[in-house]
Scaffold this motif. Sequence first.
Motif, PDB file in Angstrom:
ATOM      1  N   PHE A   1      27.090 -11.138  45.665  1.00 45.96           N
ATOM      2  CA  PHE A   1      27.065 -12.291  46.652  1.00 45.96           C
ATOM      3  C   PHE A   1      26.149 -13.303  46.345  1.00 45.96           C
ATOM      4  CE2 PHE A   1      28.690  -8.449  49.144  1.00 45.96           C
ATOM      5  CZ  PHE A   1      29.891  -8.994  49.562  1.00 45.96           C
TER       6      PHE A   1
ATOM      7  N   PHE B   1      27.800  -4.183  56.367  1.00 48.76           N
ATOM      8  CA  PHE B   1      26.759  -5.118  56.585  1.00 48.76           C
ATOM      9  C   PHE B   1      25.753  -4.788  57.758  1.00 48.76           C
ATOM     10  CE2 PHE B   1      30.136  -6.984  53.945  1.00 48.76           C
ATOM     11  CZ  PHE B   1      29.344  -7.812  53.010  1.00 48.76           C
TER      12      PHE B   1
ATOM     13  N   PHE C   1      36.028  -8.216  62.369  1.00 49.48           N
ATOM     14  CA  PHE C   1      36.709  -9.270  62.705  1.00 49.48           C
ATOM     15  C   PHE C   1      37.290  -9.063  64.087  1.00 49.48           C
ATOM     16  CE2 PHE C   1      37.982  -8.410  58.026  1.00 49.48           C
ATOM     17  CZ  PHE C   1      36.900  -9.323  57.676  1.00 49.48           C
TER      18      PHE C   1
ATOM     19  N   TYR D   1      42.754  -4.371  56.437  1.00 50.34           N
ATOM     20  CA  TYR D   1      42.495  -5.810  56.052  1.00 50.34           C
ATOM     21  C   TYR D   1      42.557  -5.730  54.443  1.00 50.34           C
ATOM     22  CZ  TYR D   1      40.597 -10.570  55.332  1.00 50.34           C
ATOM     23  OH  TYR D   1      40.425 -11.785  54.640  1.00 50.34           O
TER      24      TYR D   1
ATOM     25  N   VAL E   1      28.672 -13.833  58.738  1.00 47.58           N
ATOM     26  CA  VAL E   1      28.675 -12.492  58.112  1.00 47.58           C
ATOM     27  C   VAL E   1      30.386 -11.878  58.085  1.00 47.58           C
ATOM     28  CG1 VAL E   1      28.830 -10.957  60.102  1.00 47.58           C
ATOM     29  CG2 VAL E   1      27.883 -10.135  58.106  1.00 47.58           C
ATOM     30  N   LEU E   2      31.211 -12.702  58.668  1.00 50.69           N
ATOM     31  CA  LEU E   2      32.669 -12.324  58.798  1.00 50.69           C
ATOM     32  C   LEU E   2      33.297 -12.718  57.409  1.00 50.69           C
ATOM     33  CD1 LEU E   2      33.957 -13.206  62.308  1.00 50.69           C
ATOM     34  CD2 LEU E   2      33.067 -11.143  61.449  1.00 50.69           C
TER      35      LEU E   2
ATOM     36  N   VAL F   1      31.532 -13.185  54.723  1.00 51.26           N
ATOM     37  CA  VAL F   1      30.876 -12.276  53.683  1.00 51.26           C
ATOM     38  C   VAL F   1      31.875 -11.012  53.808  1.00 51.26           C
ATOM     39  CG1 VAL F   1      28.841 -11.384  52.701  1.00 51.26           C
ATOM     40  CG2 VAL F   1      28.734 -13.311  54.144  1.00 51.26           C
ATOM     41  N   ALA F   2      31.990 -10.558  54.779  1.00 50.18           N
ATOM     42  CA  ALA F   2      32.629  -9.153  54.835  1.00 50.18           C
ATOM     43  C   ALA F   2      34.401  -9.456  54.316  1.00 50.18           C
ATOM     44  CB  ALA F   2      32.713  -8.684  56.277  1.00 50.18           C
ATOM     45  N   ALA F   3      34.681 -10.447  54.720  1.00 52.44           N
ATOM     46  CA  ALA F   3      36.079 -10.589  54.196  1.00 52.44           C
ATOM     47  C   ALA F   3      35.958 -10.707  52.612  1.00 52.44           C
ATOM     48  CB  ALA F   3      36.677 -11.917  54.780  1.00 52.44           C
ATOM     49  N   GLU F   4      35.076 -11.477  52.089  1.00 51.93           N
ATOM     50  CA  GLU F   4      35.060 -11.510  50.534  1.00 51.93           C
ATOM     51  C   GLU F   4      34.687 -10.265  49.949  1.00 51.93           C
ATOM     52  OE1 GLU F   4      31.810 -13.978  49.417  1.00 51.93           O
ATOM     53  OE2 GLU F   4      32.436 -14.059  47.071  1.00 51.93           O
ATOM     54  N   ASP F   5      33.919  -9.360  50.642  1.00 52.52           N
ATOM     55  CA  ASP F   5      33.731  -7.925  50.270  1.00 52.52           C
ATOM     56  C   ASP F   5      34.891  -7.211  50.110  1.00 52.52           C
ATOM     57  OD1 ASP F   5      31.629  -5.928  49.919  1.00 52.52           O
ATOM     58  OD2 ASP F   5      32.629  -5.055  51.453  1.00 52.52           O
ATOM     59  N   LEU F   6      35.811  -7.586  50.917  1.00 52.73           N
ATOM     60  CA  LEU F   6      36.970  -6.687  51.158  1.00 52.73           C
ATOM     61  C   LEU F   6      38.016  -7.305  50.088  1.00 52.73           C
ATOM     62  CD1 LEU F   6      37.126  -5.883  54.895  1.00 52.73           C
ATOM     63  CD2 LEU F   6      36.780  -4.347  53.076  1.00 52.73           C
TER      64      LEU F   6
ATOM     65  N   ARG G   1      40.061 -16.160  52.939  1.00 52.19           N
ATOM     66  CA  ARG G   1      39.280 -16.252  54.101  1.00 52.19           C
ATOM     67  C   ARG G   1      39.580 -17.141  55.075  1.00 52.19           C
ATOM     68  NH1 ARG G   1      35.555 -15.570  49.687  1.00 52.19           N
ATOM     69  NH2 ARG G   1      34.623 -17.435  49.776  1.00 52.19           N
TER      70      ARG G   1
ATOM     71  N   THR H   1      42.844 -16.269  57.078  1.00 58.47           N
ATOM     72  CA  THR H   1      42.865 -14.984  57.604  1.00 58.47           C
ATOM     73  C   THR H   1      41.740 -14.781  58.870  1.00 58.47           C
ATOM     74  OG1 THR H   1      41.836 -13.774  56.152  1.00 58.47           O
ATOM     75  CG2 THR H   1      44.203 -13.874  55.999  1.00 58.47           C
ATOM     76  N   ILE H   2      40.676 -15.428  58.675  1.00 56.26           N
ATOM     77  CA  ILE H   2      39.367 -15.529  59.321  1.00 56.26           C
ATOM     78  C   ILE H   2      39.073 -16.740  60.112  1.00 56.26           C
ATOM     79  CG2 ILE H   2      37.118 -14.767  59.515  1.00 56.26           C
ATOM     80  CD1 ILE H   2      38.789 -12.371  58.460  1.00 56.26           C
TER      81      ILE H   2
ATOM     82  N   PRO I   1      42.372 -18.340  62.287  1.00 60.30           N
ATOM     83  CA  PRO I   1      42.617 -17.857  63.620  1.00 60.30           C
ATOM     84  C   PRO I   1      41.430 -17.771  64.542  1.00 60.30           C
ATOM     85  CG  PRO I   1      42.800 -16.446  61.909  1.00 60.30           C
ATOM     86  CD  PRO I   1      42.345 -17.369  61.147  1.00 60.30           C
ATOM     87  N   LEU I   2      40.071 -17.612  64.075  1.00 55.18           N
ATOM     88  CA  LEU I   2      39.042 -17.786  64.875  1.00 55.18           C
ATOM     89  C   LEU I   2      38.785 -19.048  65.487  1.00 55.18           C
ATOM     90  CD1 LEU I   2      36.591 -15.305  63.302  1.00 55.18           C
ATOM     91  CD2 LEU I   2      37.876 -14.848  65.618  1.00 55.18           C
TER      92      LEU I   2
ATOM     93  N   GLN J   1      35.554 -13.331  74.177  1.00 52.84           N
ATOM     94  CA  GLN J   1      35.598 -12.558  73.030  1.00 52.84           C
ATOM     95  C   GLN J   1      34.377 -12.953  71.961  1.00 52.84           C
ATOM     96  OE1 GLN J   1      39.277 -12.526  71.405  1.00 52.84           O
ATOM     97  NE2 GLN J   1      39.824 -10.357  72.584  1.00 52.84           N
ATOM     98  N   SER J   2      33.596 -12.196  71.515  1.00 52.13           N
ATOM     99  CA  SER J   2      32.698 -12.765  70.726  1.00 52.13           C
ATOM    100  C   SER J   2      32.523 -11.884  69.439  1.00 52.13           C
ATOM    101  CB  SER J   2      31.201 -12.945  71.286  1.00 52.13           C
ATOM    102  OG  SER J   2      30.794 -11.517  71.850  1.00 52.13           O
TER     103      SER J   2
END
Lengths: 361, 288
Positions: free
Chosen positions: A53, A82, A88, A99, B182-183, B185-190, B197, B200-201, B204-205, B287-288
């Motif tokens: 990262f 993390f 999500f 995912y 962080v979402l 970053v998490a998506a990138e991680d996956l 990103r 899909t993230i 929609p959000l 929703q948060s």
Amino acid sequence: MAIAIGIEAVTREFGPVRAVDDVTLSIGAGEFFTLLGSSGCGKSTLLKLIGGFDQPTAGRITFDGRDMAGIPANRRPVNTVFQGLGLFPHMSVAKNVGYGLSLRGLSGKALAVKVEDALDLVELSGFGPRDVNLLSGGQRQRVALARALVMEPGILLLDEPLTGLDERLRQQMRDEFARLHKRTGATFILVTHNQDEALSLSDRMAVMHQGRLQQIDRPALFFDQPANAFVARFVGIDIQLKHQGVTGHGDAAYALICGQKVPVRIGGPAAPSQTVVALRPDRLFLQSQDEIPLQEHAGRMMLTMVESRFRGLHHDVTLAFADGQTVVVTQAADRPVPEPGQTVAVTIAAGGAMLIPTADP
Amino acid sequence: MNRRLPPAFALMALPLLAILVLGFLPLMVVVVWSVWTWDPLTYWIRPDFNLGSYAAILEAGRWMVIVSTLGKALLTALICLLIGWPTAYAVHFLAGRRLSLILLALMTVPFFTSYLIRSFSWRLVLGRTGVVNDLLIHLGLLSAPLDWLLFSNFAVLVGLVASCLPFATFPLLLSMRRVDPVLLVAAEDLGAGFWTRLSTIVVPLTMPGIFAGFLFVFVMVVGSSTEVQMLGGAGASIVSVMINDVMRVANYPLAFAISSVVLLVIFSVVLAGNARFGLARLFGEGQS
């Protein structure tokens, strides 16, 4: 398959600040390695560099010997849990966990089976259709773990994953990490400021301070041979005494503290003027009159009783040298506690006193 | 029994009354009058139930104006979203604190002048001797000025997009703020690349913001008239202009019938969109 990580002279600068300062470290395949340090010490930055990262200013990072420079996070065989989890919110538990695999092109039955297996692994069987926003803290944690583990990463990075959980859940998740490490065989790297976590989980750990690794060892060695005063304090060896000189060598070395000769084990080659005497609290005992005389190699200090504090299962008894330096000894709750002002003998069991450098040499 | 009203009610009473009187009452009058009878000979309006006004919408190409208005609104809203979404993304995720503040301030500049002035200024830009034509000819790309730049649907669209863009960008920005970095970053991680990103993230959000932005622009265009009058070609019309024309001959039932149809369309869009995207999520915690 587990992957070995090589970190070679890695530096990461942010303007004038060196968040990671010339770190060299190799982590074995399948090892559970912990980076321990207080906030701002650079441990999370180092983790980001491993995850891809962030890019190092200098030095290189290798996975099984392969240079990772220029390979972005989404193409590294690494997955991360993390600190904020990053679940999500617009996806169900199953969608979250699936995912990564669906991006790899998996779909339908094959995907569903993998996802269910991953949920089984973290003991969330049947949670697939649930809304992630309605899960408890521990369950969310498990979903994040499953989401990373389902990718079958060679390296799993855990970035302060237990922050924000209550003590009981922390215990539970800690056991969970150990179990999953055994099950998956992947290389686990945990970043934490909590020494209990580090000690109970790691094969090896490193204490980090101001961007530098202070010591890399098996957990037990941090108590037997702390590299310096900072490390010792970080793992809970708080009693560090100034001394007036050291006599003798090897097993027969003594430090002079306020006129008293205390047998010490010499840790490193540092000049005596840049050392302190660190006392392990588990090797200090209050000695009463009727107890057996000194053991071999044991030392004895004559100290003045200052105060005692009740701690439930034990007392913290504070005693002082004539020059005001204090020592805290634990005394079982059912044992008598001396009166303030009384002179008391404190024995130091073998290896209880160590001569260590004051700071990073 | 406690006869005293809860304080919350006392606090809400006045705003509630204001909404009813200022908002709903006129609308109700509009709907009721639309089914009254208009006598073209006397210009007299009688409170007799009559759907003649609705039938009249189908005459003289009026329904075409309604359809083309909705078309313009749809197109303008989509263009505003296409421009506004990347803008909001850039302001929120890419720009630093200072830069994002400056960009936000720049977005409010169009509000400094009136619609009239703004629309008029487009004439100077798009006209036969305007900035665009001059430049293209000067560069040798054209030998004669383009005619379709001004007094055309193109010009109307440009004017509408320019007027409405901030109304799409701000709700989008609001919804971007609710996306935890962080979402990404998490998506990138996956394994998700940049575009994955986004699709899909982030998309929609930010759906509630996309819909809110769409709605604001859509409603504004349906209610607009200046851009069409200033920039449109001969015979160009839009619902507001048409209603104005009908009112001039005091045919209030027809004017109100047109308004009612437009109202119905807008309410349907709001309700359908809210059911699908949950506007409440943009502002509330939900929703948060």
